[in-house]
Design an enzyme around this catalytic site. Structure first.
Site, PDB file in Angstrom:
ATOM      1  N   SER A 263       0.845  -1.193   0.000  1.00 52.16           N
ATOM      2  CA  SER A 263       0.000   0.000   0.000  1.00 52.16           C
ATOM      3  C   SER A 263       0.885   1.248   0.000  1.00 52.16           C
ATOM      4  O   SER A 263       1.751   1.383  -0.864  1.00 52.16           O
ATOM      5  CB  SER A 263      -0.952  -0.065   1.208  1.00 52.16           C
ATOM      6  OG  SER A 263      -2.070   0.741   0.987  1.00 52.16           O
ATOM      7  N   HIS A 397      -7.069  -6.303   1.092  1.00 55.45           N
ATOM      8  CA  HIS A 397      -5.935  -5.406   0.846  1.00 55.45           C
ATOM      9  C   HIS A 397      -4.738  -5.819   1.713  1.00 55.45           C
ATOM     10  O   HIS A 397      -4.863  -5.941   2.922  1.00 55.45           O
ATOM     11  CB  HIS A 397      -6.361  -3.977   1.167  1.00 55.45           C
ATOM     12  CG  HIS A 397      -5.314  -2.948   0.892  1.00 55.45           C
ATOM     13  ND1 HIS A 397      -4.508  -2.981  -0.215  1.00 55.45           N
ATOM     14  CD2 HIS A 397      -4.934  -1.847   1.597  1.00 55.45           C
ATOM     15  CE1 HIS A 397      -3.684  -1.938  -0.186  1.00 55.45           C
ATOM     16  NE2 HIS A 397      -3.919  -1.244   0.899  1.00 55.45           N
TER      17      HIS A 397
END
Ligand SMILES: *[C@@H]1O[C@H](CO)[C@@H](O)[C@H](O)[C@H]1NC(C)=O
Length: 452
Positions: A263, A397
């Site tokens: 990320s 994620h």
């Protein structure tokens, strides 16, 4: 035998501070894997966009709380050796327009530039063609300068003095003063590779757009230094490598260093692999916009109705990129580079990035288009198999899908472990782009030369 190592950007040490801060308008305030602020500045409501992303939107309703847990594991340390070196300022450091191979000029910006398509990797700033591998080295230096000028801020070279301490307990080591904790969302690391967790948030904070100029980097260079969090983090990675080179007790083979992060830390890992040429293998995980996605393509995806992170959102959310980048986020066609050229700076070294089509926020079409454009440089240099990309869905994620472990291990084997595993055909997408069409010729309008 010396170990290969992987430097993983992970900001666990700053978690306590991050949780206390409030997110700005348009900033992230929750979602799976989110360790930052859970509340918004006044006049904003923390609104769930999807399970992975809650955003501060203007309004006054009570915010829905989101939770995420954080496991921290202190690293045991024992005192050991210290090594100090004071070499002259390195010229091999790839940061800055000052260490430029070849003869091309490397301005920070190009006035009057305008191009709706992705900028051509194979044309110099002045429009002349890039024909040889030596030309590419020069072109790469131009790109490095442009990315610093427009987006990332300056990347200072190695300082005149640097000291490092390595401590070890069993198989766990600590380099310098870094307090290493582990954070969720990481790739599986095979045996024989040392894992070094880098608290990049201590180097440059990333609490919000207003945390600019805070952190260890700015203690050294001053809070008004024009490095962004990204270049401050990259600078820190380079200093870790300097320290490993000067600290034989760490027993690390500095020819075999990888960098990774997920990320926001994936964006940082890519920036590190792009600018620091001592990194053998770069592994951005779900880096999305600001990482292996292209600014222009993320905007296109948004214009087609997808809820994706774009340059305009990013500069409001955090201080990752330089203040001057604010001037371009609404004029992306003026950027004489895009992130396909950041990716291309890694060439011919190893690069594999991983993306997640279930986390639309990170702009899946943009990543596919951007890595496809970057691949032309790997092809031009005759090493397309040094560039991998895998894009699947079906996981949260920053959760690692085990189906991708063979691809990851192939790159580890080839670039860190000296093995002969093939890395060909490890470049794929599931084409799940939320119905947004990818038309290569609309964006990639150059022919790929063979650089001799
Ligand atoms: C950063 O500031 C220095 C000194 O003011 C300047 O020379 C340099 O061009 C700046 N770098 C960037 C990328 O703006």
């Amino acid at each position: 035998m010396k170990l290969s190592t992987i430097i993983r950007l992970g900001s666990a040490c700053a978690v306590a501070q991050l949780s206390r801060a409030q997110s700005p308008q348009w900033g992230q305030c929750g979602g799976i894997g989110w360790n930052g602020a859970k509340t918004c500045i006044s006049g904003n409501v923390c609104t769930v966009i999807n399970p992975y992303y809650s955003q501060c939107l203007p309004g006054t309703q009570a915010p829905p709380p989101t939770t995420s847990s954080q496991a921290t594991t202190p690293v045991p340390t024992t005192p050991a050796s210290t090594s100090t070196s004071s070499p002259p300022t390195s010229t091999s450091n790839p940061g800055g327009g000052s260490s430029v191979p070849g003869t091309c000029s490397t301005p920070l910006t190009i006035s009057g530039y305008n191009n709706a398509a992705l900028p051509n990797p194979f044309l110099f700033d002045d429009g002349t063609p890039v024909q040889t591998q030596e030309d590419w080295a020069c072109r790469r230096a131009q790109i490095a300068s442009l990315i610093q000028g427009y987006e990332a801020g300056s990347l200072p070279p190695k300082p005149s003095s640097l000291s490092a301490t390595f401590t070890q307990s069993g198989t766990t080591g600590t380099l310098a003063i870094t307090a290493s904790n582990d954070e969720g969302g990481s790739i599986p690391i095979p045996a024989g590779i040392a894992k070094l967790t880098y608290s990049n948030s201590d180097m440059a904070q990333q609490n919000s757009a207003s945390s600019r100029g805070i952190g260890l980097f700015y203690n050294l260079y001053g809070s008004s230094h024009n490095a962004s969090a990204m270049t401050a983090w990259v600078w820190g990675v380079s200093r870790i490598i300097d320290a490993l080179e000067s600290t034989p007790a760490a027993n690390i083979n500095t020819q075999k260093i990888a960098v990774t992060g997920c990320s926001r830390d994936g964006k940082g890992a890519l920036m590190a692999g792009a600018f620091e040429t001592r990194i053998a293998l770069t592994i951005p995980q779900e880096s999305g916009s600001g990482g292996d996605a292209c600014w222009r393509l993320s905007k296109f995806e948004q214009d087609k109705g997808a809820v994706v992170q774009t340059a305009t959102e990013i500069v409001g959310e955090n201080d990752w990129f330089s203040a001057s980048f604010n001037n371009y986020v609404n004029n992306l066609n003026q950027l004489p580079y895009d992130h396909h050229l950041l990716l291309a700076m890694v060439a011919p070294r190893g690069l594999i990035s991983f993306e997640n089509t279930d986390f639309v926020w990170l702009s899946p079409l943009s990543s596919w288009g951007c890595v496809s454009a970057a691949r032309t440089v790997y092809q031009a240099l005759g090493v397309p198999n040094n560039h991998g990309f895998e894009q699947v869905g079906g996981h949260q994620h920053c959760q690692w899908p085990s189906s991708l472990t063979p691809s990851l291990n192939a790159f580890f084997d080839k670039f860190l472990l000296g093995g002969s595993t093939s890395t060909s055909n490890l470049f794929s997408t599931n084409n799940v782009f939320g119905g947004v069409p990818w038309t290569s010729s609309q964006w990639i309008n150059w022919n790929t030369p063979t650089l001799t």
